[in-house]
Structures are given as C-alpha cells and as structure tokens.
Design a protein around this motif. Structure first.
Motif, PDB file in Angstrom:
ATOM      1  N   ALA A  66       0.830  -1.212   0.000  1.00 55.97           N
ATOM      2  CA  ALA A  66       0.000   0.000   0.000  1.00 55.97           C
ATOM      3  C   ALA A  66       0.856   1.249   0.000  1.00 55.97           C
ATOM      4  CB  ALA A  66      -0.922   0.001   1.213  1.00 55.97           C
ATOM      5  N   GLN A  67       0.314   2.291  -0.575  1.00 58.26           N
ATOM      6  CA  GLN A  67       0.914   3.608  -0.457  1.00 58.26           C
ATOM      7  C   GLN A  67      -0.062   4.511   0.284  1.00 58.26           C
ATOM      8  OE1 GLN A  67       1.218   5.851  -4.242  1.00 58.26           O
ATOM      9  NE2 GLN A  67       0.337   4.035  -5.202  1.00 58.26           N
ATOM     10  N   SER A  68       0.480   5.417   1.058  1.00 59.76           N
ATOM     11  CA  SER A  68      -0.349   6.321   1.856  1.00 59.76           C
ATOM     12  C   SER A  68      -0.710   7.557   1.048  1.00 59.76           C
ATOM     13  CB  SER A  68       0.407   6.731   3.119  1.00 59.76           C
ATOM     14  OG  SER A  68      -0.345   7.674   3.848  1.00 59.76           O
ATOM     15  N   ILE A  69      -2.011   7.745   0.831  1.00 58.71           N
ATOM     16  CA  ILE A  69      -2.528   8.983   0.257  1.00 58.71           C
ATOM     17  C   ILE A  69      -3.669   9.412   1.174  1.00 58.71           C
ATOM     18  CG2 ILE A  69      -3.554  10.151  -1.714  1.00 58.71           C
ATOM     19  CD1 ILE A  69      -2.269   8.101  -3.545  1.00 58.71           C
ATOM     20  N   VAL A  70      -3.358  10.299   2.088  1.00 60.93           N
ATOM     21  CA  VAL A  70      -4.296  10.705   3.130  1.00 60.93           C
ATOM     22  C   VAL A  70      -5.498  11.420   2.510  1.00 60.93           C
ATOM     23  CG1 VAL A  70      -4.567  12.094   5.226  1.00 60.93           C
ATOM     24  CG2 VAL A  70      -2.402  10.913   4.780  1.00 60.93           C
ATOM     25  N   PHE A  71      -6.684  11.079   3.004  1.00 57.97           N
ATOM     26  CA  PHE A  71      -7.899  11.743   2.545  1.00 57.97           C
ATOM     27  C   PHE A  71      -8.039  13.063   3.293  1.00 57.97           C
ATOM     28  CE2 PHE A  71     -12.684  12.096   2.392  1.00 57.97           C
ATOM     29  CZ  PHE A  71     -12.718  12.428   1.050  1.00 57.97           C
ATOM     30  N   ASP A  74      -5.750  17.885   0.253  1.00 58.32           N
ATOM     31  CA  ASP A  74      -4.853  17.683  -0.895  1.00 58.32           C
ATOM     32  C   ASP A  74      -5.090  16.357  -1.621  1.00 58.32           C
ATOM     33  OD1 ASP A  74      -3.541  20.116  -0.346  1.00 58.32           O
ATOM     34  OD2 ASP A  74      -2.253  19.124   1.130  1.00 58.32           O
ATOM     35  N   PHE A  75      -6.107  15.620  -1.227  1.00 54.77           N
ATOM     36  CA  PHE A  75      -6.335  14.281  -1.781  1.00 54.77           C
ATOM     37  C   PHE A  75      -6.421  14.304  -3.309  1.00 54.77           C
ATOM     38  CE2 PHE A  75      -9.147  10.705  -2.978  1.00 54.77           C
ATOM     39  CZ  PHE A  75      -8.361   9.665  -2.531  1.00 54.77           C
ATOM     40  N   GLU A  76      -7.255  15.193  -3.858  1.00 55.26           N
ATOM     41  CA  GLU A  76      -7.435  15.216  -5.316  1.00 55.26           C
ATOM     42  C   GLU A  76      -6.121  15.503  -6.046  1.00 55.26           C
ATOM     43  OE1 GLU A  76     -10.903  16.999  -7.096  1.00 55.26           O
ATOM     44  OE2 GLU A  76     -11.933  16.892  -5.164  1.00 55.26           O
ATOM     45  N   GLU A  77      -5.299  16.346  -5.475  1.00 55.82           N
ATOM     46  CA  GLU A  77      -3.994  16.637  -6.084  1.00 55.82           C
ATOM     47  C   GLU A  77      -3.052  15.435  -5.950  1.00 55.82           C
ATOM     48  OE1 GLU A  77      -0.206  19.526  -5.235  1.00 55.82           O
ATOM     49  OE2 GLU A  77      -2.199  20.313  -4.789  1.00 55.82           O
ATOM     50  N   ASN A  78      -3.098  14.777  -4.802  1.00 57.63           N
ATOM     51  CA  ASN A  78      -2.181  13.660  -4.547  1.00 57.63           C
ATOM     52  C   ASN A  78      -2.507  12.411  -5.366  1.00 57.63           C
ATOM     53  OD1 ASN A  78      -0.655  15.152  -2.753  1.00 57.63           O
ATOM     54  ND2 ASN A  78      -1.893  14.548  -1.002  1.00 57.63           N
ATOM     55  N   ILE A  79      -3.766  12.231  -5.761  1.00 59.53           N
ATOM     56  CA  ILE A  79      -4.095  11.037  -6.552  1.00 59.53           C
ATOM     57  C   ILE A  79      -3.662  11.171  -8.009  1.00 59.53           C
ATOM     58  CG2 ILE A  79      -5.971  10.252  -5.057  1.00 59.53           C
ATOM     59  CD1 ILE A  79      -7.952  11.428  -7.086  1.00 59.53           C
ATOM     60  N   THR A  94     -12.454   1.660   8.813  1.00 62.59           N
ATOM     61  CA  THR A  94     -13.793   1.063   8.908  1.00 62.59           C
ATOM     62  C   THR A  94     -14.526   0.956   7.579  1.00 62.59           C
ATOM     63  OG1 THR A  94     -14.853   3.196   9.278  1.00 62.59           O
ATOM     64  CG2 THR A  94     -14.109   1.986  11.242  1.00 62.59           C
ATOM     65  N   GLY A  95     -14.046   1.637   6.565  1.00 65.79           N
ATOM     66  CA  GLY A  95     -14.717   1.628   5.275  1.00 65.79           C
ATOM     67  C   GLY A  95     -15.481   2.907   4.979  1.00 65.79           C
ATOM     68  N   ARG A  96     -15.676   3.732   5.973  1.00 62.13           N
ATOM     69  CA  ARG A  96     -16.441   4.974   5.775  1.00 62.13           C
ATOM     70  C   ARG A  96     -15.654   5.977   4.925  1.00 62.13           C
ATOM     71  NH1 ARG A  96     -18.046   7.397  11.150  1.00 62.13           N
ATOM     72  NH2 ARG A  96     -18.016   5.177  11.536  1.00 62.13           N
ATOM     73  N   ARG A  97     -14.419   6.216   5.275  1.00 65.64           N
ATOM     74  CA  ARG A  97     -13.582   7.178   4.552  1.00 65.64           C
ATOM     75  C   ARG A  97     -13.259   6.676   3.146  1.00 65.64           C
ATOM     76  NH1 ARG A  97      -8.364   8.472   7.732  1.00 65.64           N
ATOM     77  NH2 ARG A  97      -9.880   7.842   9.269  1.00 65.64           N
ATOM     78  N   SER A  98     -13.011   5.377   3.019  1.00 61.69           N
ATOM     79  CA  SER A  98     -12.687   4.845   1.691  1.00 61.69           C
ATOM     80  C   SER A  98     -13.889   4.951   0.752  1.00 61.69           C
ATOM     81  CB  SER A  98     -12.194   3.401   1.787  1.00 61.69           C
ATOM     82  OG  SER A  98     -13.166   2.565   2.341  1.00 61.69           O
TER      83      SER A  98
END
Length: 140
Positions: A66-71, A74-79, A94-98
């Motif tokens: 896995a790589q860490s891309i924090v939600f 800056d998420f949209e820029e980081n993806i 828990t699945g909520r944030r994902s």
C-alpha cells in the motif's frame, strides 16, 4: 422493404441497448469487495493499493504494497500520481472514509475502483499486514 425496416429497427435497438449498458457500467465503477477478494487482488499484483488513513495510522499498520494517500484537502492533487487506466483499491479503518474516496476517484475518471468492505477492522489475512513492530524487528 419490410425486411429493410426490420433490420434498421434491430440495428437501432442494438445501439440503444449498447448505449444503456455502457451508461450502467459507468455507474458500477466502484466495487465493494471482501477481505478475501482483496487478498486475491493483492496477490495478483494488478492493482494500485492506497491507504487513505492518516500517515501515523499508516505507519502503525498497513497492507503490504500500500501507499499512503491521506484523505484530506490535498487528496485530489495527490491522486494525480496514480495511473487512471489501472485498477485502484482503497481502504481505511472502517470503510467509511474509503467510500468517500472512491467517489472522488470515480469523479476523477479512474477506470476501476475497489473498496475494502469494513476496512482494516474486517481484514482477515495477517500475512499481508505490515505492523510497525514488524518493521522495527526487521531493522535489528
């Protein structure tokens, strides 16, 4: 003349069916998968795996590869560093944030998105889980 009308009708019906089907497939880009299904994806090495929890949580424990891309803001820029044409698997605790992240990935045009059902709380395959204590032991 009647045969020609029938053929034209069939071609139009076929085109309409293809159009409707392709629209429905676009709505099904996000696939919620179980721990077992995620394990198979990871073993096949055909997916970009992202952990959207905080970096501290990622350091404590994460899935192998896995790589860490924090939600965060800056998420949209980081993806942008991900390949939109390749499948992406996303998970959190828990699945909520994902679930939220999956929608952002979908809006940004990613071709296939997998979301781990229940997040790491439902993960069942310890051999693919990297713990901070494991990394400390490796350094010794």
């Amino acid at each position: 003349m009647e045969v020609l009308k029938s053929k034209v009708y069939l071609v139009l019906l076929f085109c309409l069916t293809v159009f409707i089907t392709s629209c429905n497939l676009g709505n099904q880009q996000v696939e919620v998968i179980t721990s077992d299904e995620m394990e198979m994806l990871l073993l096949s090495d055909s997916v970009q795996l992202i952990d959207v929890r905080s970096f501290e949580d990622f350091q404590d424990k994460h899935l192998k590869g896995a790589q860490s891309i924090v939600f965060d803001a800056d998420f949209e820029e980081n993806i942008l560093k991900l390949d939109k044409s390749k499948p992406v698997a996303v998970y959190c605790r828990t699945g909520r944030r994902s679930k939220e992240c999956s929608q952002v990935l979908k809006e940004q045009g990613f071709s296939k998105i997998y979301e781990l059902e229940g997040g790491l709380e439902k993960w069942e395959h310890d051999d693919l889980l990297i713990l901070k204590s494991d990394e400390v032991n490796l350094e010794m």
